[in-house]
Write an enzyme that holds these catalytic residues in place. Structure first.
Site, PDB file in Angstrom:
ATOM      1  CB  ALA A  11      -0.937  -0.033   1.213  1.00  0.00           C
ATOM      2  CD  GLU A  75       7.885   1.113   1.244  1.00  0.00           C
ATOM      3  OE1 GLU A  75       7.482   1.754   2.234  1.00  0.00           O
ATOM      4  OE2 GLU A  75       7.872   1.554   0.085  1.00  0.00           O
ATOM      5  CB  THR A 104       4.931   8.635  -4.338  1.00  0.00           C
ATOM      6  OG1 THR A 104       3.877   7.680  -4.479  1.00  0.00           O
ATOM      7  CG2 THR A 104       4.354  10.024  -4.269  1.00  0.00           C
ATOM      8  CB  SER A 229       3.780   2.482 -10.353  1.00  0.00           C
ATOM      9  OG  SER A 229       3.518   1.460  -9.433  1.00  0.00           O
TER      10      SER A 229
HETATM   11  P1  ADP Z   1       4.021   4.239  -4.308  1.00  0.00           P
HETATM   12  O1  ADP Z   1       4.497   2.904  -3.830  1.00  0.00           O
HETATM   13  O2  ADP Z   1       4.622   5.397  -3.598  1.00  0.00           O
HETATM   14  O3  ADP Z   1       2.515   4.295  -4.409  1.00  0.00           O
HETATM   15  P2  ADP Z   1       4.461   3.518  -7.097  1.00  0.00           P
HETATM   16  O4  ADP Z   1       5.666   2.654  -7.276  1.00  0.00           O
HETATM   17  O5  ADP Z   1       3.138   2.845  -7.173  1.00  0.00           O
HETATM   18  O6  ADP Z   1       4.591   4.405  -5.803  1.00  0.00           O
HETATM   19  O7  ADP Z   1       4.555   4.667  -8.203  1.00  0.00           O
HETATM   20  C1  ADP Z   1       3.658   5.757  -8.228  1.00  0.00           C
HETATM   21  C2  ADP Z   1       3.866   6.528  -9.516  1.00  0.00           C
HETATM   22  O8  ADP Z   1       3.528   5.701 -10.634  1.00  0.00           O
HETATM   23  C3  ADP Z   1       2.997   7.746  -9.691  1.00  0.00           C
HETATM   24  O9  ADP Z   1       3.557   8.865  -9.015  1.00  0.00           O
HETATM   25  C4  ADP Z   1       2.943   7.916 -11.183  1.00  0.00           C
HETATM   26  O10 ADP Z   1       4.078   8.614 -11.659  1.00  0.00           O
HETATM   27  C5  ADP Z   1       3.025   6.482 -11.691  1.00  0.00           C
HETATM   28  N1  ADP Z   1       1.760   5.866 -12.115  1.00  0.00           N
HETATM   29  C6  ADP Z   1       1.669   4.768 -12.901  1.00  0.00           C
HETATM   30  N2  ADP Z   1       0.403   4.437 -13.143  1.00  0.00           N
HETATM   31  C7  ADP Z   1      -0.364   5.351 -12.491  1.00  0.00           C
HETATM   32  C8  ADP Z   1      -1.766   5.540 -12.368  1.00  0.00           C
HETATM   33  N3  ADP Z   1      -2.654   4.735 -12.963  1.00  0.00           N
HETATM   34  N4  ADP Z   1      -2.197   6.566 -11.600  1.00  0.00           N
HETATM   35  C9  ADP Z   1      -1.341   7.386 -10.988  1.00  0.00           C
HETATM   36  N5  ADP Z   1       0.007   7.260 -11.071  1.00  0.00           N
HETATM   37  C10 ADP Z   1       0.496   6.262 -11.815  1.00  0.00           C
HETATM   38 MG    MG Z   2       6.204   2.032  -3.156  1.00  0.00          MG
END
Ligand code: ADP
Ligand code: MG
Length: 269
Positions: A11, A75, A104, A229
């Site tokens: 999460a 984490e 993020t 992501s």
């Molecule tokens: P966290 O673990 O902090 O939630 P993630 O590894 O999931 O981070 O990465 C979040 C980032 O991925 C966002 O800041 C954005 O740049 C990107 N991203 C990819 N797909 C999406 C989506 N569907 N909505 C929002 N952000 C997304």
């Molecule tokens: Mg993360």
């Protein structure tokens, strides 16, 4: 090792990543962190008796929405465990490597066979990509930002070394960025949103590559594995990071499904 009645959840600040086994096949899902209450309800309905292991900054909040005890995992342990699992499945076996998680924000780890260490982090990451893109263009949809960035050209906004050394031989490769957004003040014509988005991704990509390469030098490795992501469908970021990492003398891997490393590590625990 993987039981079908187990679920791993990461999460994070922006997205909730979920990993589980179904009929012997590993399944991944993601939902916006803003919908954590609905996500918890769906998890409860779909997997009423599952053993849930959660990681990430919002795992306590997830637990409060789930209204039942779950296990939690640190984490960085989860992320490294999951990333190693994905790397093995994909036939990538460096002895040691730097693991850069562009979520993020961005977190940098040094990983050896039986040991991992957080070696740094930086506030420039996927959240920066989203935030700056929004401030500059008013667009807040991730997929639209990525789609438009592919059409942009950084040369109108970013200052290259060769722009400064006009006509003379620069001491470092002229193609390197001398100043991200360094041409913006002199912009004569339109500020095309595509160009600005390409430059935002360039800024994020070059910054995370720079700290990763420095972490690799300090740790005595040249392999860098990028996850998070921010790389989803984001070929502009992937190419920027891969090319710049090579130019700086390191070997990049942008790990397929890498954004599920944390959820997978939690599932494997
Ligand atoms: P966290 O673990 O902090 O939630 P993630 O590894 O999931 O981070 O990465 C979040 C980032 O991925 C966002 O800041 C954005 O740049 C990107 N991203 C990819 N797909 C999406 C989506 N569907 N909505 C929002 N952000 C997304
Ligand atoms: Mg993360």
């Amino acid at each position: 090792m993987l039981s079908s009645n187990k679920i791993g959840v990461d999460a994070g600040g922006t997205l909730i990543k979920i990993a589980y086994m179904q009929d012997g096949v590993l399944q991944f899902e993601k939902v916006p962190a803003a919908e954590i209450a609905q996500a918890a309800k769906r998890l409860r309905d779909r997997f009423p008796d599952a053993d849930i292991c959660a990681t990430g900054g919002k795992s306590a909040l997830l637990q409060s929405h789930l209204q039942r005890p779950i296990r939690s995992m640190v984490e960085f342990d989860a992320t490294c465990k999951g990333a190693k699992f994905l790397m093995e499945r994909q036939g990538i076996f460096p002895d040691s490597f730097v693991l850069t998680n562009v979520g993020t924000g961005t977190s940098v780890h040094y990983v050896e066979k039986d040991r991992h260490l957080r070696v740094g982090g930086i506030g420039v990451g996927g959240g920066t990509l989203m935030g700056l893109s929004y401030l500059l263009t008013g667009i807040r949809d991730y997929e639209e930002i990525i789609r438009m960035s592919r059409l942009g050209n950084r040369k109108h906004i970013d200052l290259k070394v060769s722009d400064i050394y006009e006509g003379t031989e620069p001491p470092i490769p002229g193609d390197l960025t001398a100043s991200n957004f360094g041409k913006a003040l002199g912009l004569q014509t339109g500020r095309e949103p595509e160009d600005m988005l390409a430059s935002v991704i360039g800024l994020v990509g070059e910054t995370i590559t720079t700290i990763s390469v420095q972490a690799a030098a300090q740790s005595g490795t040249s392999s860098i594995v990028y996850i998070g992501s921010s790389f989803i469908e984001n070929d502009v970021l992937e190419n920027t990071v891969a090319n710049y990492t090579r130019l700086r003398g390191c070997e990049p891997t942008v790990l397929k499904d890498g954004h599920y490393s944390g959820a997978l590590g939690a599932l494997l625990s």
